[in-house]
Design a protein around this motif. Structure first.
Motif, PDB file in Angstrom:
ATOM      1  N   GLY A 106       0.992  -0.855  -0.107  1.00  0.00           N
ATOM      2  CA  GLY A 106       0.436  -0.014   0.346  1.00  0.00           C
ATOM      3  C   GLY A 106       0.934   1.155   0.424  1.00  0.00           C
ATOM      4  N   ARG A 107       2.257   0.984  -0.356  1.00  0.00           N
ATOM      5  CA  ARG A 107       2.875   2.380  -0.234  1.00  0.00           C
ATOM      6  C   ARG A 107       3.296   2.534  -1.549  1.00  0.00           C
ATOM      7  NH1 ARG A 107       6.958   2.427   3.619  1.00  0.00           N
ATOM      8  NH2 ARG A 107       8.876   3.215   2.170  1.00  0.00           N
ATOM      9  N   PRO A 108       3.418   4.678  -2.050  1.00  0.00           N
ATOM     10  CA  PRO A 108       3.447   4.600  -3.729  1.00  0.00           C
ATOM     11  C   PRO A 108       4.174   3.653  -4.101  1.00  0.00           C
ATOM     12  CG  PRO A 108       3.465   6.551  -1.968  1.00  0.00           C
ATOM     13  CD  PRO A 108       3.468   4.918  -0.858  1.00  0.00           C
ATOM     14  N   VAL A 109       3.871   3.782  -5.392  1.00  0.00           N
ATOM     15  CA  VAL A 109       4.721   3.303  -6.242  1.00  0.00           C
ATOM     16  C   VAL A 109       5.216   4.108  -7.591  1.00  0.00           C
ATOM     17  CG1 VAL A 109       5.590   1.476  -8.384  1.00  0.00           C
ATOM     18  CG2 VAL A 109       3.580   0.973  -6.408  1.00  0.00           C
ATOM     19  N   HIS A 110       6.277   4.839  -7.322  1.00  0.00           N
ATOM     20  CA  HIS A 110       7.165   5.828  -8.141  1.00  0.00           C
ATOM     21  C   HIS A 110       7.877   5.702  -9.574  1.00  0.00           C
ATOM     22  CE1 HIS A 110       6.276   8.470  -5.092  1.00  0.00           C
ATOM     23  NE2 HIS A 110       6.907   7.109  -3.956  1.00  0.00           N
ATOM     24  N   ASP A 111       8.401   3.834  -9.839  1.00  0.00           N
ATOM     25  CA  ASP A 111       8.816   3.688 -11.230  1.00  0.00           C
ATOM     26  C   ASP A 111       8.693   1.919 -10.938  1.00  0.00           C
ATOM     27  OD1 ASP A 111      11.036   6.031 -11.837  1.00  0.00           O
ATOM     28  OD2 ASP A 111      11.381   5.574  -9.458  1.00  0.00           O
ATOM     29  N   ARG A 112       9.137   1.974 -12.342  1.00  0.00           N
ATOM     30  CA  ARG A 112       8.358   0.640 -12.035  1.00  0.00           C
ATOM     31  C   ARG A 112       9.406  -0.199 -13.402  1.00  0.00           C
ATOM     32  NH1 ARG A 112       2.170  -0.540 -14.857  1.00  0.00           N
ATOM     33  NH2 ARG A 112       3.196   0.850 -16.671  1.00  0.00           N
ATOM     34  N   ASP A 113      10.034  -1.548 -12.996  1.00  0.00           N
ATOM     35  CA  ASP A 113      11.024  -2.213 -14.012  1.00  0.00           C
ATOM     36  C   ASP A 113      10.291  -3.341 -13.726  1.00  0.00           C
ATOM     37  OD1 ASP A 113      12.978  -0.748 -13.365  1.00  0.00           O
ATOM     38  OD2 ASP A 113      13.137  -0.993 -11.411  1.00  0.00           O
ATOM     39  N   TRP A 114      10.775  -3.966 -15.220  1.00  0.00           N
ATOM     40  CA  TRP A 114       9.744  -4.822 -15.797  1.00  0.00           C
ATOM     41  C   TRP A 114      11.016  -6.224 -16.146  1.00  0.00           C
ATOM     42  CZ3 TRP A 114       4.917  -5.069 -18.046  1.00  0.00           C
ATOM     43  CH2 TRP A 114       3.897  -4.333 -17.644  1.00  0.00           C
ATOM     44  N   VAL A 115      10.452  -7.094 -16.252  1.00  0.00           N
ATOM     45  CA  VAL A 115      11.633  -8.497 -16.760  1.00  0.00           C
ATOM     46  C   VAL A 115      11.183  -8.928 -17.831  1.00  0.00           C
ATOM     47  CG1 VAL A 115      10.791 -10.445 -15.135  1.00  0.00           C
ATOM     48  CG2 VAL A 115      12.919 -10.707 -16.138  1.00  0.00           C
ATOM     49  N   VAL A 116      11.750  -9.059 -18.775  1.00  0.00           N
ATOM     50  CA  VAL A 116      11.163 -10.192 -20.463  1.00  0.00           C
ATOM     51  C   VAL A 116      11.544 -11.362 -20.354  1.00  0.00           C
ATOM     52  CG1 VAL A 116      11.469  -9.461 -22.646  1.00  0.00           C
ATOM     53  CG2 VAL A 116      11.151  -7.334 -21.336  1.00  0.00           C
ATOM     54  N   VAL A 117      10.988 -12.166 -21.047  1.00  0.00           N
ATOM     55  CA  VAL A 117      11.386 -13.797 -21.018  1.00  0.00           C
ATOM     56  C   VAL A 117      10.827 -13.598 -22.056  1.00  0.00           C
ATOM     57  CG1 VAL A 117      10.558 -16.082 -20.776  1.00  0.00           C
ATOM     58  CG2 VAL A 117      10.307 -13.924 -18.530  1.00  0.00           C
ATOM     59  N   GLY A 118      12.136 -14.362 -23.259  1.00  0.00           N
ATOM     60  CA  GLY A 118      11.306 -15.560 -24.374  1.00  0.00           C
ATOM     61  C   GLY A 118      11.774 -14.333 -25.796  1.00  0.00           C
ATOM     62  N   ALA A 119      12.733 -12.730 -25.594  1.00  0.00           N
ATOM     63  CA  ALA A 119      13.022 -12.640 -26.785  1.00  0.00           C
ATOM     64  C   ALA A 119      14.513 -12.281 -26.215  1.00  0.00           C
ATOM     65  CB  ALA A 119      12.199 -11.043 -26.146  1.00  0.00           C
ATOM     66  N   THR A 120      15.526 -11.557 -27.069  1.00  0.00           N
ATOM     67  CA  THR A 120      16.242 -11.422 -27.907  1.00  0.00           C
ATOM     68  C   THR A 120      16.666  -9.782 -27.603  1.00  0.00           C
ATOM     69  OG1 THR A 120      16.186 -11.442 -30.273  1.00  0.00           O
ATOM     70  CG2 THR A 120      17.180 -13.616 -28.653  1.00  0.00           C
ATOM     71  N   PRO A 121      18.072  -9.682 -27.191  1.00  0.00           N
ATOM     72  CA  PRO A 121      18.561  -8.215 -27.442  1.00  0.00           C
ATOM     73  C   PRO A 121      18.074  -7.439 -29.011  1.00  0.00           C
ATOM     74  CG  PRO A 121      20.044  -9.228 -26.471  1.00  0.00           C
ATOM     75  CD  PRO A 121      19.093 -10.118 -27.044  1.00  0.00           C
ATOM     76  N   GLU A 122      18.064  -8.272 -29.887  1.00  0.00           N
ATOM     77  CA  GLU A 122      17.864  -7.737 -31.534  1.00  0.00           C
ATOM     78  C   GLU A 122      16.536  -7.847 -31.811  1.00  0.00           C
ATOM     79  OE1 GLU A 122      21.688  -9.840 -30.981  1.00  0.00           O
ATOM     80  OE2 GLU A 122      19.686 -10.827 -30.340  1.00  0.00           O
ATOM     81  N   GLN A 123      15.594  -8.641 -30.892  1.00  0.00           N
ATOM     82  CA  GLN A 123      14.066  -8.086 -30.903  1.00  0.00           C
ATOM     83  C   GLN A 123      13.693  -7.229 -30.002  1.00  0.00           C
ATOM     84  OE1 GLN A 123      13.319 -12.274 -30.102  1.00  0.00           O
ATOM     85  NE2 GLN A 123      11.935 -12.942 -31.231  1.00  0.00           N
ATOM     86  N   MET A 124      14.638  -6.843 -29.275  1.00  0.00           N
ATOM     87  CA  MET A 124      13.865  -5.517 -28.830  1.00  0.00           C
ATOM     88  C   MET A 124      14.034  -4.475 -29.339  1.00  0.00           C
ATOM     89  SD  MET A 124      12.802  -6.804 -25.502  1.00  0.00           S
ATOM     90  CE  MET A 124      12.301  -5.491 -24.263  1.00  0.00           C
ATOM     91  N   LEU A 125      15.209  -4.478 -29.490  1.00  0.00           N
ATOM     92  CA  LEU A 125      15.760  -3.184 -30.020  1.00  0.00           C
ATOM     93  C   LEU A 125      14.859  -2.672 -31.865  1.00  0.00           C
ATOM     94  CD1 LEU A 125      19.888  -3.564 -30.436  1.00  0.00           C
ATOM     95  CD2 LEU A 125      17.934  -1.177 -29.126  1.00  0.00           C
ATOM     96  N   ALA A 126      14.291  -3.885 -31.949  1.00  0.00           N
ATOM     97  CA  ALA A 126      13.185  -3.933 -33.679  1.00  0.00           C
ATOM     98  C   ALA A 126      12.328  -3.633 -32.696  1.00  0.00           C
ATOM     99  CB  ALA A 126      13.631  -5.558 -34.583  1.00  0.00           C
ATOM    100  N   GLN A 127      11.919  -3.593 -32.069  1.00  0.00           N
ATOM    101  CA  GLN A 127      10.764  -3.082 -31.162  1.00  0.00           C
ATOM    102  C   GLN A 127      10.811  -1.817 -30.970  1.00  0.00           C
ATOM    103  OE1 GLN A 127       7.694  -5.441 -29.292  1.00  0.00           O
ATOM    104  NE2 GLN A 127       9.156  -7.264 -29.971  1.00  0.00           N
TER     105      GLN A 127
END
Length: 406
Positions: free
Chosen positions: A16-37
């Motif tokens: 119940g505390r304020p959320v200021h920043d969110r971090d995400w984890v990505v499964v099933g992707a490559t760096p190349e796919q991330m850059l392409a998006q």
């Protein structure tokens, strides 16, 4: 490709505390796919990307393997076959190893929600011992979540890490970074308590660790023990909303008492000079910021005089203002006064005691600054004064202004 919010954002939302920043984890992707998006790569040691629209951090799921002492000694592996559970298993604490899917579903393989409910800081697994920064992080979380206890098995692991010399491999910059963040939490005393309980305080801040077991005069310090006083002062500084430099000054202000010969206890004659020397030593070793270092030296040297200032005459007050460089750096002086007020309030049963010195010296500074120093100097020069004689004329005018007001 699948994404989950992980770590602090999930933890804080569940609390119940304020959320200021969110971090995400990505499964099933490559760096190349991330850059392409359209994601932008920012990670140095492992693949981290910024979302093209939200600019939130997305990290590829990864595992890590210890290869050398310290916190730099890791090899990371990020590939599409790394699972979410693999990624969560490498995290430090169970409360930080919870993931949330876009539909709100929680993935909690290590009992993080249970530990949140029980108010426990517990390590995820045996890999905790591989990264000494986790000791500092846990101590920092203890300062933030001050109603959480440390799991006994986690404390045992931290003691093993200290005994194995892992904390000795930490670089000063990272130690300072974590200490600074912990000092700015609501209960900074717990930062030192946890570090001391596991033995890390003696390795990282031996100047502070020596304060425990050193007595002080009970008429001034009902808590008696100098280490206990330090904890009370840090929490008083937090209650006063003190800046990081002021809180660092609070941590350093009495270090000299740890070098008082036992034969002289409970008195600590001339501890101010010893405190200033040790504050410099500690600040330089940890590469503290210049602002924090300067304030720590000032408070260590002058805090006793500031406490006594309500009994000073106007001339002594002006000399104190000059030694503190208050005329050129009024904000630093204000921070020093706040640190001194925390010192006065950080005593058992005296947290609400009035501290007139702060208001008196701020008023004295205002009155002393109200004189026209340039006009005073011009009149002195007209009388043939030069150099030190001009400075004396300004000092006399400031003293007269302070005397008239106070």
């Amino acid at each position: 490709m699948k994404t989950w919010v992980v770590g602090g954002a999930v933890r804080d939302a569940l609390l119940g505390r304020p959320v200021h920043d969110r971090d995400w984890v990505v499964v099933g992707a490559t760096p190349e796919q991330m850059l392409a998006q359209g994601y932008r790569a920012v990670g140095k040691d492992f693949p981290v990307f910024l979302h093209p629209d939200t600019h939130e951090e997305y990290a590829l799921a990864r595992t890590e393997r210890k290869t050398a002492p310290g916190y730099h000694g890791f090899v990371f592996h990020a590939a599409p076959d790394v699972t979410l559970e693999d990624d969560l298993a490498r995290r430090d604490l169970t409360i930080n190893a919870i993931a949330q899917a876009p539909d709100g579903t929680l993935v909690d393989p290590h009992g993080g929600r249970q530990d949140l409910a029980a108010r426990v800081l517990r390590h995820v697994g045996p890999a905790f011992v591989e990264d000494p920064v986790r000791i500092l992080r846990l101590a920092r979380f203890a300062a933030r979540f001050h109603d959480f206890s440390v799991a006994p098995e986690t404390m045992a692991l931290m003691r093993q890490m200290v005994a194995a010399g892992e904390v000795d491999a930490l670089v000063p910059e990272r130690v300072w970074q974590e200490l600074a963040r912990g000092l700015m939490e609501d209960r900074p005393s717990r930062l030192l308590e946890v570090l001391r309980d596991c033995g890390a305080l003696q390795r990282l801040l031996p100047e502070a660790d020596r304060l425990w077991g050193v007595p002080q005069p009970p008429e001034h310090h009902p808590e008696v023990d100098t280490g206990a006083h330090l904890l009370l002062v840090l929490d008083a500084a937090a209650a006063l909303g003190a800046s990081l430099p002021a809180r660092w000054a609070c941590l350093c202000h009495d270090l000299g008492k740890g070098e008082t010969p036992a034969a002289d206890w409970p008195r600590h004659i001339a501890h101010e000079a010893r405190s200033e020397r040790l504050a410099r030593q500690l600040s330089v070793r940890l590469k503290a910021t210049g602002e924090a270092t300067e304030l720590a030296l000032l408070v260590a040297r002058e805090h006793t005089n500031i406490h006594r200032s309500p009994d000073f005459g106007a001339a002594a007050v002006v000399r104190l203002l000059e030694r503190c460089d208050a005329f050129r750096r009024p904000q630093r002086f204000a921070d020093a006064l706040l640190a001194c007020e925390a010192d006065a309030r950080g005593r058992a049963g005296l947290a609400e005691r009035p501290y007139p010195a702060r208001g008196l010296l701020l008023q004295a500074l205002t009155e002393a600054c109200s004189i026209d120093a340039a006009a005073v100097a011009a009149r002195a020069q007209a009388r043939g004064a030069q150099g030190p004689a001009i400075a004396d004329a300004i000092r006399i005018a400031r003293t007269d202004a302070v005397a008239a007001a106070l």
